[in-house]
Design a protein around this motif. Sequence first.
Motif, PDB file in Angstrom:
ATOM      1  N   THR A 124       0.814  -1.223   0.000  1.00 27.58           N
ATOM      2  CA  THR A 124       0.000   0.000   0.000  1.00 27.58           C
ATOM      3  C   THR A 124       0.843   1.267   0.000  1.00 27.58           C
ATOM      4  N   THR A 125       2.101   1.156   0.445  1.00 24.98           N
ATOM      5  CA  THR A 125       2.948   2.342   0.515  1.00 24.98           C
ATOM      6  C   THR A 125       4.407   1.940   0.389  1.00 24.98           C
ATOM      7  N   VAL A 126       5.243   2.884  -0.033  1.00 26.49           N
ATOM      8  CA  VAL A 126       6.682   2.653  -0.126  1.00 26.49           C
ATOM      9  C   VAL A 126       7.401   3.913   0.335  1.00 26.49           C
ATOM     10  N   THR A 127       8.487   3.715   1.090  1.00 28.54           N
ATOM     11  CA  THR A 127       9.317   4.823   1.540  1.00 28.54           C
ATOM     12  C   THR A 127      10.560   4.887   0.673  1.00 28.54           C
ATOM     13  N   ILE A 128      10.851   6.061   0.133  1.00 28.94           N
ATOM     14  CA  ILE A 128      11.964   6.237  -0.805  1.00 28.94           C
ATOM     15  C   ILE A 128      12.961   7.232  -0.211  1.00 28.94           C
ATOM     16  N   PRO A 129      14.102   6.747   0.279  1.00 29.53           N
ATOM     17  CA  PRO A 129      15.164   7.647   0.749  1.00 29.53           C
ATOM     18  C   PRO A 129      16.115   7.961  -0.392  1.00 29.53           C
ATOM     19  N   PRO A 130      17.114   8.791  -0.160  1.00 27.81           N
ATOM     20  CA  PRO A 130      18.136   8.999  -1.198  1.00 27.81           C
ATOM     21  C   PRO A 130      18.823   7.690  -1.564  1.00 27.81           C
ATOM     22  N   ALA A 131      19.365   7.619  -2.778  1.00 27.61           N
ATOM     23  CA  ALA A 131      20.055   6.407  -3.233  1.00 27.61           C
ATOM     24  C   ALA A 131      21.528   6.429  -2.886  1.00 27.61           C
ATOM     25  N   GLY A 132      21.994   7.491  -2.283  1.00 23.26           N
ATOM     26  CA  GLY A 132      23.399   7.594  -1.909  1.00 23.26           C
ATOM     27  C   GLY A 132      23.548   8.458  -0.682  1.00 23.26           C
ATOM     28  N   GLU A 133      24.784   8.560  -0.211  1.00 27.22           N
ATOM     29  CA  GLU A 133      25.060   9.391   0.956  1.00 27.22           C
ATOM     30  C   GLU A 133      26.299  10.240   0.702  1.00 27.22           C
ATOM     31  N   LEU A 134      27.453   9.609   0.653  1.00 27.03           N
ATOM     32  CA  LEU A 134      28.696  10.364   0.526  1.00 27.03           C
ATOM     33  C   LEU A 134      28.747  11.162  -0.775  1.00 27.03           C
ATOM     34  N   GLY A 135      28.303  10.548  -1.885  1.00 30.68           N
ATOM     35  CA  GLY A 135      28.307  11.263  -3.154  1.00 30.68           C
ATOM     36  C   GLY A 135      27.436  12.501  -3.128  1.00 30.68           C
ATOM     37  N   LEU A 136      26.271  12.411  -2.471  1.00 29.09           N
ATOM     38  CA  LEU A 136      25.379  13.563  -2.363  1.00 29.09           C
ATOM     39  C   LEU A 136      25.940  14.611  -1.400  1.00 29.09           C
ATOM     40  N   LEU A 137      26.581  14.153  -0.334  1.00 27.58           N
ATOM     41  CA  LEU A 137      27.162  15.096   0.623  1.00 27.58           C
ATOM     42  C   LEU A 137      28.281  15.907  -0.013  1.00 27.58           C
ATOM     43  N   LYS A 138      29.041  15.267  -0.896  1.00 26.31           N
ATOM     44  CA  LYS A 138      30.145  15.977  -1.547  1.00 26.31           C
ATOM     45  C   LYS A 138      29.651  17.064  -2.488  1.00 26.31           C
ATOM     46  N   LYS A 139      28.394  16.954  -2.937  1.00 25.87           N
ATOM     47  CA  LYS A 139      27.840  17.962  -3.840  1.00 25.87           C
ATOM     48  C   LYS A 139      27.380  19.207  -3.094  1.00 25.87           C
ATOM     49  N   LEU A 140      27.268  19.104  -1.779  1.00 25.90           N
ATOM     50  CA  LEU A 140      26.882  20.287  -1.001  1.00 25.90           C
ATOM     51  C   LEU A 140      28.019  21.296  -1.020  1.00 25.90           C
ATOM     52  N   PRO A 141      27.736  22.583  -1.242  1.00 26.67           N
ATOM     53  CA  PRO A 141      28.803  23.583  -1.195  1.00 26.67           C
ATOM     54  C   PRO A 141      29.381  23.675   0.208  1.00 26.67           C
ATOM     55  N   PRO A 142      30.682  23.966   0.327  1.00 28.41           N
ATOM     56  CA  PRO A 142      31.314  24.025   1.650  1.00 28.41           C
ATOM     57  C   PRO A 142      30.604  24.943   2.626  1.00 28.41           C
ATOM     58  N   ALA A 143      30.003  26.024   2.127  1.00 30.10           N
ATOM     59  CA  ALA A 143      29.306  26.959   3.025  1.00 30.10           C
ATOM     60  C   ALA A 143      28.111  26.295   3.680  1.00 30.10           C
ATOM     61  N   ASP A 144      27.571  25.211   3.047  1.00 33.38           N
ATOM     62  CA  ASP A 144      26.417  24.526   3.604  1.00 33.38           C
ATOM     63  C   ASP A 144      26.800  23.249   4.315  1.00 33.38           C
ATOM     64  N   SER A 145      28.083  23.016   4.529  1.00 33.24           N
ATOM     65  CA  SER A 145      28.512  21.794   5.207  1.00 33.24           C
ATOM     66  C   SER A 145      29.653  22.107   6.169  1.00 33.24           C
ATOM     67  N   SER A 146      29.411  23.061   7.043  1.00 31.64           N
ATOM     68  CA  SER A 146      30.461  23.548   7.924  1.00 31.64           C
ATOM     69  C   SER A 146      30.713  22.651   9.113  1.00 31.64           C
ATOM     70  N   GLY A 147      29.891  21.603   9.286  1.00 30.59           N
ATOM     71  CA  GLY A 147      30.123  20.697  10.389  1.00 30.59           C
ATOM     72  C   GLY A 147      29.848  21.308  11.744  1.00 30.59           C
ATOM     73  N   LYS A 148      28.793  22.101  11.838  1.00 30.70           N
ATOM     74  CA  LYS A 148      28.457  22.770  13.093  1.00 30.70           C
ATOM     75  C   LYS A 148      28.173  21.745  14.180  1.00 30.70           C
ATOM     76  N   LYS A 149      28.606  22.022  15.371  1.00 27.14           N
ATOM     77  CA  LYS A 149      28.415  21.084  16.460  1.00 27.14           C
ATOM     78  C   LYS A 149      26.935  20.890  16.768  1.00 27.14           C
ATOM     79  N   ALA A 150      26.651  19.693  17.299  1.00 26.51           N
ATOM     80  CA  ALA A 150      25.287  19.427  17.717  1.00 26.51           C
ATOM     81  C   ALA A 150      24.943  20.292  18.907  1.00 26.51           C
TER      82      ALA A 150
END
Length: 349
Positions: free
Chosen positions: A226-252
């Motif tokens: 009746t339903t399907v959950t669709i997450p991204p098909a990758g992780e590291l490859g998609l993270l590398k596409k983020l511009p550095p300004a959007d991936s500053s690694g801010k602390k939790a």
Amino acid sequence: MQSLARRLEQGGALSCAGVSRAAQPFLAALVRHLFPERPLLVVTEGLKTQESFLQDITTWTSTLGPEPGEAPARTAPPSQLLFYPSWENLPHEDRRPHVDVIAERLETLVALARYDSRPGSAPLIVTSVAALLQRTFPRERLQQQTRSLSRGERVDPLDLVEWLEGLGYEPEAQVTQKGELALRGGILDLYPVTSPWPVRLEFFGDELESLRHFDPLTQISREEITTVTIPPAGELGLLKKLPPADSSGKKASADGDSGMRGLATLLDYLPPQTVLLLCEPDQLDERAREYAAQVPAADRFFIDWADFQSQALVCGLTQLSVTELEQTQGQQDLPQERLELSIQSLDPF
């Protein structure tokens, strides 16, 4: 066990010595039994230990029952066992992690992002120290990039394919592997990386008429869903596409939310009532140092192990260090209360 339960209820950091390595999965299952509504994160030193720990704790969580005279309502509900591995390669290397590794990581992240503290839904995650040192999607970004489709829903198949390709799904003539899709007229075959089977979506115009699993070898449809959950098909490859300004690694932050600007750690997905169980802290420290030595300076996908532990305490997680030997001086950097337990495996008959 009563003193351990009382101390865990108080929170903070504590350590238990005298627990043999073979008995540590039993202790983790016991913590789950004592606190069935609290998420539990078990940290091991490497992949082999992580895999064997998961097998053992699966056995123990299904074996432990109510104490004599205890009402069934107080027994631990079935726990959601999750396996969170590390990338088998370093983030700065060209090759990408295996799809099964990404599938297990995303399955864990999606489950934690949807965790809502309902009775019986508290997850039990088995991971390694290297996996915790690798940053991942911020929780809000993953939620935005994860979509559920249900029968009767209206969506344009072409728009859906475009969205899926942006999340790393690869168009193919025939879907046989995770992370692939194929559009033929009004039929969209899709293999979500967190699904045990690929899914066949049949459209009538822009209405989703049916969803079925199908066999990737024979391409024959299976049972209807009746339903399907669709997450991204990758992780590291998609993270590398983020511009550095959007991936500053801010602390939790103290509420476990890193915000949309920074890459996140697993801490950002865990509520404050989580119990963090560290198996053999000396070995964890050694493996963390070995991993850190391989990572380039200022790597945005890396968090230092000491920083991770400090942030865990700031976020309110209860930290339980377990070792079969006496506590060493190096393990006293963080304030801990010490408990003595003696849990040993029996000699074979």
